[in-house]
Design an enzyme around this catalytic site. Structure first.
Site, PDB file in Angstrom:
ATOM      1  N   HIS A 100       0.890  -1.164   0.000  1.00 30.12           N
ATOM      2  CA  HIS A 100       0.000   0.000   0.000  1.00 30.12           C
ATOM      3  C   HIS A 100       0.925   1.210   0.000  1.00 30.12           C
ATOM      4  O   HIS A 100       1.999   1.168   0.622  1.00 30.12           O
ATOM      5  CB  HIS A 100      -0.828   0.100   1.283  1.00 30.12           C
ATOM      6  CG  HIS A 100      -1.758  -1.032   1.548  1.00 30.12           C
ATOM      7  ND1 HIS A 100      -1.377  -2.169   2.199  1.00 30.12           N
ATOM      8  CD2 HIS A 100      -3.076  -1.180   1.271  1.00 30.12           C
ATOM      9  CE1 HIS A 100      -2.415  -2.973   2.312  1.00 30.12           C
ATOM     10  NE2 HIS A 100      -3.465  -2.401   1.753  1.00 30.12           N
ATOM     11  N   ASP A 103       2.296   1.970   3.327  1.00 29.73           N
ATOM     12  CA  ASP A 103       3.224   1.012   3.942  1.00 29.73           C
ATOM     13  C   ASP A 103       4.656   1.444   3.691  1.00 29.73           C
ATOM     14  O   ASP A 103       5.521   1.269   4.545  1.00 29.73           O
ATOM     15  CB  ASP A 103       3.121  -0.397   3.317  1.00 29.73           C
ATOM     16  CG  ASP A 103       1.755  -1.013   3.429  1.00 29.73           C
ATOM     17  OD1 ASP A 103       1.036  -0.679   4.379  1.00 29.73           O
ATOM     18  OD2 ASP A 103       1.412  -1.840   2.553  1.00 29.73           O
TER      19      ASP A 103
HETATM   20  C1  XLS Z   1      -7.517  -6.540   4.111  1.00 25.26           C
HETATM   21  C2  XLS Z   1      -7.039  -6.761   2.764  1.00 25.26           C
HETATM   22  C3  XLS Z   1      -5.973  -5.808   2.286  1.00 25.26           C
HETATM   23  C4  XLS Z   1      -5.837  -5.847   0.805  1.00 25.26           C
HETATM   24  C5  XLS Z   1      -5.040  -4.736   0.230  1.00 25.26           C
HETATM   25  O1  XLS Z   1      -8.237  -7.341   4.691  1.00 25.26           O
HETATM   26  O2  XLS Z   1      -6.657  -8.096   2.658  1.00 25.26           O
HETATM   27  O3  XLS Z   1      -4.777  -6.053   2.933  1.00 25.26           O
HETATM   28  O4  XLS Z   1      -5.293  -7.061   0.358  1.00 25.26           O
HETATM   29  O5  XLS Z   1      -5.573  -3.504   0.561  1.00 25.26           O
END
Ligand code: XLS
Ligand code: CA
Ligand code: CA
Length: 437
Positions: A100, A103
């Site tokens: 993300h 991140d």
């Molecule tokens: C959350 C999601 C997230 C997505 C990406 O539950 O899994 O991490 O994969 O935003």
């Protein structure tokens, strides 16, 4: 500089090895059906779990011990983690990572400064990519963590939030393009609702579609050729998430004429939260030509929330690879470990053990799935089970030659219907035979 000191490169040593840092089943260069395991599985490390998660839960503080714990400057920390990411992927022979925007680089007080931070870290990642084979599988935007997204992002009741989310996704798409990302993921973090007493569901869904259309238009404008993926999840954080499951997402995309621009990113734990098996979700995507990518993890069947555990269930990985092979294999997608170590597994080495466990389980699953498909026993059973549609009245039905009148006439003369056993238990033991080897 080495961050995970004392941990070398994991290699394939075979099932008999008792070296915990070796692969027992994942043999990257082993060829299966003309492709190496590495090409089939396309593993990716999820930045948020591996480099961001601290083990914090609602009852206690973070427990994770990480090599970067004593770095307090946010930008230095972000750079260190990016270096650690490449080192980690290389040591584990994982060819991809996913992130993300938030991140990889810290959010600042203004969007302008936040974007600057992101540019700086993305620039650093690009630099590191020059001397590494590790690539970006997908990027995405975290449009759910900040308090401005309290009522959602593109489905917020507040148009200012919609605009902010658009600006953020625009930048995340540009960053993904800049780093050669092969896909861009939309997970509707808080795109859902808690109560219809305060919600205009129609407007929210229309706005979600408007937002996605804007993304499609912008990708075209900047020449981003990566695949757009939508990741379904039925609940958490909101009580009702709009992208509930694969079937709902496909229906939504078709309603708004967006289906040709998207494929599905299926997460195992989200499938089970929706009351489906992982295989069901993959199969729905496959039969609709919407199979895109996988977020590899598993939930705990005794818990009703998203535990994001490393995938170690051989039945699940076998059937997931069975669906993946049936879908023709991954193209731009891959197996992203959207999985986090348990709070009690707090040492850096646990990050290695957990990925190795997941990689081995998927590698073995791939081999078993390939054998099942090669042998064709299950395919043959299914084909025979539907053989009544190959001739006679069944053929007339599927070829559109029969309507209610013709079928009534046929049924009147066919009172004695003979059915055949579905043989579920027999097939389950056939599957066991493949798995037990
Ligand atoms: C959350 C999601 C997230 C997505 C990406 O539950 O899994 O991490 O994969 O935003
Ligand atoms: Ca996910
Ligand atoms: Ca999850």
């Amino acid at each position: 500089m080495e961050h995970f000191k004392g941990i070398g490169k994991s290699k394939y040593e075979g099932a008999q090895s008792d070296n915990p840092l070796s692969f027992k089943y994942y043999n990257p260069n082993e060829v299966i059906d003309g492709k190496t395991m590495k090409e089939h599985l396309r593993f990716a490390v999820a930045y948020w779990h591996t480099f961001q998660a601290s083990g914090i839960d609602s009852f206690g503080v973070g427990t994770a011990i990480r090599p970067w714990d004593n770095i307090s400057d946010k930008m230095s920390l972000a750079k260190t983690k990016m270096e650690a990411n490449f080192e980690f992927c290389e040591k584990l022979q994982v060819p991809f990572f996913c992130f993300h925007d938030r991140d990889i680089a810290p959010e600042a007080d203004t969007l302008k400064q936040t974007n600057k931070n992101l540019d700086e870290i993305a620039g650093y990642a690009k630099e590191l990519m020059k001397t590494s084979d590790v690539k970006l599988l997908w990027g995405t935007a975290n449009a759910f963590g900040n308090s401005r997204y309290v009522h959602g992002a593109s489905t917020s009741c507040n148009a200012d939030v919609f605009a902010y989310a658009a600006a953020q996704v625009k930048k995340a798409m540009e960053t993904t393009k800049e780093l050669g990302g092969q896909n861009y993921v939309f997970w509707g973090g808080r795109e859902g609702y808690e109560t219809l007493l305060n919600t205009n569901m129609k407007l929210e869904l229309d706005n979600l579609a408007r937002f996605l259309q804007m993304a499609v238009d912008y990708a075209k404008e900047i020449g981003f050729i990566g695949q757009f993926l939508i990741e379904p999840k039925p609940k958490e954080p909101t009580k009702h998430q709009y992208d509930f499951d694969t079937a709902t997402v496909i229906g939504f995309l078709k309603t708004y004429g967006l289906d040709q621009h998207f494929k599905i990113n299926i997460e195992a734990n989200h499938a089970t939260l929706a009351g489906h098996t992982f295989q069901h979700e993959l199969a729905v995507a496959r039969i609709n030509n919407m199979f895109g990518s996988i977020d590899a993890n598993q939930g705990d069947m005794l818990l009703g929330w998203d535990t994001d555990q490393f995938p170690t269930n051989i039945y699940d990985t076998t059937l997931a690879m069975y669906e993946t092979l049936k879908a023709g294999g991954f193209t731009t997608g891959g197996l992203n470990f959207d999985s986090k170590v348990r709070r009690g597994s707090f040492e850096p080495i646990d990050l290695f053990y957990s990925h190795i466990a997941g990689m081995d389980t998927f590698a073995k699953g791939l081999k078993i799935a390939y054998k099942i498909i090669q042998d064709g026993k299950i395919d043959k059973f299914i084909e025979d089970r539907y053989s009544s549609y190959k001739s006679g009245i069944g053929k007339d039905i599927v070829e559109g030659r029969a309507g209610f009148r013709e079928l009534e006439k046929y049924a009147m003369e066919n009172d004695k219907i003979v059915n055949q056993s579905g043989r579920q238990e027999l097939l389950e033991s056939v599957l066991n035979q493949y798995i037990f080897g």
